[in-house]
Design a protein around this motif. Structure first.
Motif, short mmCIF file in Angstrom:
data_model
loop_
_atom_site.label_atom_id
_atom_site.label_comp_id
_atom_site.label_asym_id
_atom_site.label_seq_id
_atom_site.Cartn_x
_atom_site.Cartn_y
_atom_site.Cartn_z
N ARG A 250 17.38 3.78 -26.57
CA ARG A 250 18.02 4.67 -25.60
C ARG A 250 17.35 6.03 -25.57
O ARG A 250 17.11 6.60 -24.50
N ALA A 251 17.06 6.56 -26.75
CA ALA A 251 16.38 7.86 -26.81
C ALA A 251 15.01 7.77 -26.15
O ALA A 251 14.58 8.71 -25.46
N GLY A 252 14.33 6.64 -26.34
CA GLY A 252 13.04 6.44 -25.69
C GLY A 252 13.16 6.42 -24.17
O GLY A 252 12.31 6.96 -23.45
N GLY A 253 14.24 5.80 -23.66
CA GLY A 253 14.46 5.78 -22.23
C GLY A 253 14.67 7.18 -21.67
O GLY A 253 14.15 7.53 -20.60
N ALA A 254 15.45 7.99 -22.37
CA ALA A 254 15.68 9.37 -21.94
C ALA A 254 14.39 10.18 -21.98
O ALA A 254 14.11 10.99 -21.08
N GLU A 255 13.57 9.93 -22.99
CA GLU A 255 12.28 10.62 -23.12
C GLU A 255 11.34 10.26 -21.98
O GLU A 255 10.70 11.12 -21.38
N SER A 256 11.27 8.96 -21.65
CA SER A 256 10.41 8.52 -20.55
C SER A 256 10.90 9.09 -19.22
O SER A 256 10.09 9.50 -18.38
N LEU A 257 12.20 9.13 -19.04
CA LEU A 257 12.77 9.67 -17.80
C LEU A 257 12.41 11.14 -17.63
O LEU A 257 12.01 11.58 -16.54
N ALA A 258 12.51 11.92 -18.70
CA ALA A 258 12.19 13.34 -18.64
C ALA A 258 10.72 13.55 -18.24
O ALA A 258 10.40 14.40 -17.41
N ALA A 259 9.83 12.73 -18.83
CA ALA A 259 8.41 12.84 -18.50
C ALA A 259 8.15 12.44 -17.06
O ALA A 259 7.33 13.06 -16.36
N ALA A 260 8.86 11.41 -16.58
CA ALA A 260 8.67 10.94 -15.20
C ALA A 260 9.12 11.99 -14.19
O ALA A 260 8.45 12.21 -13.17
N LEU A 261 10.23 12.64 -14.46
CA LEU A 261 10.74 13.65 -13.52
C LEU A 261 9.82 14.87 -13.46
O LEU A 261 9.79 15.58 -12.45
N ALA A 262 9.07 15.10 -14.53
CA ALA A 262 8.12 16.22 -14.55
C ALA A 262 6.77 15.85 -13.95
O ALA A 262 5.90 16.71 -13.77
#
Length: 352
Positions: A232-244
């Motif tokens: 789950r933490a990995g998913g949140a991390e990937s999402l943050a990078a994608a939005l940037a």
């Protein structure tokens, strides 16, 4: 040697039976042990050859030679992940139905810990092992740890270069269908979230992701692959990078459901509407996926059936079946729910 005398000559052997029936020696052995793995037509052909050659199976002598433990090692890489818990239940169901008792071990994705577990199982004389390998497992360490004579089946994660039977879903096809679905909804900038390139399963799923993009004439951009821990933490991390990212993805296909759940929660915390402003698809269809907020579109991999199939394949190896015939690739199917916004096809169309 088992068997009746052929006149004054040597005793009839299972090699003679195999030659007469046009099958392998291991298939004859499976029939003699009353294994359910042999097709009825093949079984009948072998039994005719046995009758014609007058072969007599010395069951008591064979039992002494093949006395085996009723315990099987079940080595799981991450029991904190609900997917692997469901897999373990499927394996246990299959083993129970076949008269075996599992010895469960969790390696926590630690190769060193896995090596110690395998050595311990070997020392305790288990009949065989079913293993979902820890990340970083290599064929050389497996060869050094376990003798070739110990039956072993790999499940859900391949080991490069290994010839051991493998049981798992068709990752590439399932991923291609998921990404094609996103493309059909109008997405043109689709990200991949989770996993690492050292993981064979991630490579297979990224291959399917790329297949779909190529088929649609869309460019392949490595910048849209956001690697992270499959959590789950990995998913949140990937999402943050994608939005940037300047590529501004409008959808993500995720390595697994857990990554997807982490991403959907992170989107919600940012006020971004999942299935309306951003689409998400996972892989595995764990029980929790249907109850995610919103319910998660995902690729169903029939996890418990895969576990049961792994148990059957191990039994085949224990009974002498050809290892090449014990591998199995299961079919997948896309389960469409709210997280991809399939009911709002117009939402994601690009504007001029």
């Amino acid at each position: 040697m088992d068997g009746a005398k052929r006149g004054a000559g040597r005793a009839t052997t299972i090699v003679d039976i195999a030659r007469a029936a046009g099958v392998s020696k291991s298939t004859v052995s499976l029939v003699l042990k009353e294994s359910p793995l042999v097709k009825p037509a093949t079984r009948e052909r072998i039994m005719r050859a046995i009758d014609q050659l007058g072969y007599v199976y010395n069951r008591s002598a064979a039992s002494l030679r093949t006395a085996r433990s009723s315990f099987v090692g079940m080595v799981i890489s991450d029991l904190m992940n609900p997917f692997f818990t469901e897999l373990a239940v499927g394996i246990e169901d299959g083993l129970h139905n076949m008269g075996f008792v599992p010895i469960l071990a969790n390696t926590n994705e630690d190769v060193g810990r896995q090596t110690k577990v395998l050595q311990s199982l070997r020392e305790h004389g288990v009949a065989g092992i079913i293993m979902s390998p820890a990340r970083g497992t290599d064929v050389w360490s497996l060869a050094e740890t376990l003798p070739r004579s110990l039956p072993m089946v790999l499940t859900m994660r391949r080991v490069d270069g290994s010839t051991l039977p493998y049981i798992g879903p068709d990752n590439r096809t399932g991923s291609r269908e998921a990404v094609t679905h996103l493309i059909n909804l109008g997405h043109r900038s689709i990200a991949f979230f989770g996993g690492y390139g050292t993981m064979t399963t991630q490579r297979e799923r990224i291959s399917g992701y790329r297949d779909a993009l190529i088929a649609a004439g869309l460019p392949l951009r490595d910048e849209l692959i956001f690697e992270s821990m499959p959590t789950r933490a990995g998913g949140a991390e990937s999402l943050a990078a994608a939005l940037a990212s300047p590529l501004k993805p409008t959808a993500a296909f995720c390595y697994n459901d857990i990554v997807a759940m982490g991403a959907t929660r992170a989107l919600g915390l940012r006020g971004i509407r999942v299935g309306i402003d951003f689409a998400v698809i996972g892989f595995d269809d764990i029980v929790e996926a249907e109850h995610n907020a919103p319910p998660l579109t995902t690729v169903n991999a029939d996890t418990r059936i895969m576990g049961t199939r792994a148990a059957r394949s191990l039994l085949g190896l224990i009974d002498g079946a050809d290892p090449e015939s014990m591998s199995y690739t299961g079919t997948t199917r896309l389960v469409v729910r709210e997280s991809c916004g399939g009911h709002r096809r117009e939402t994601f169309k690009e504007t001029a």
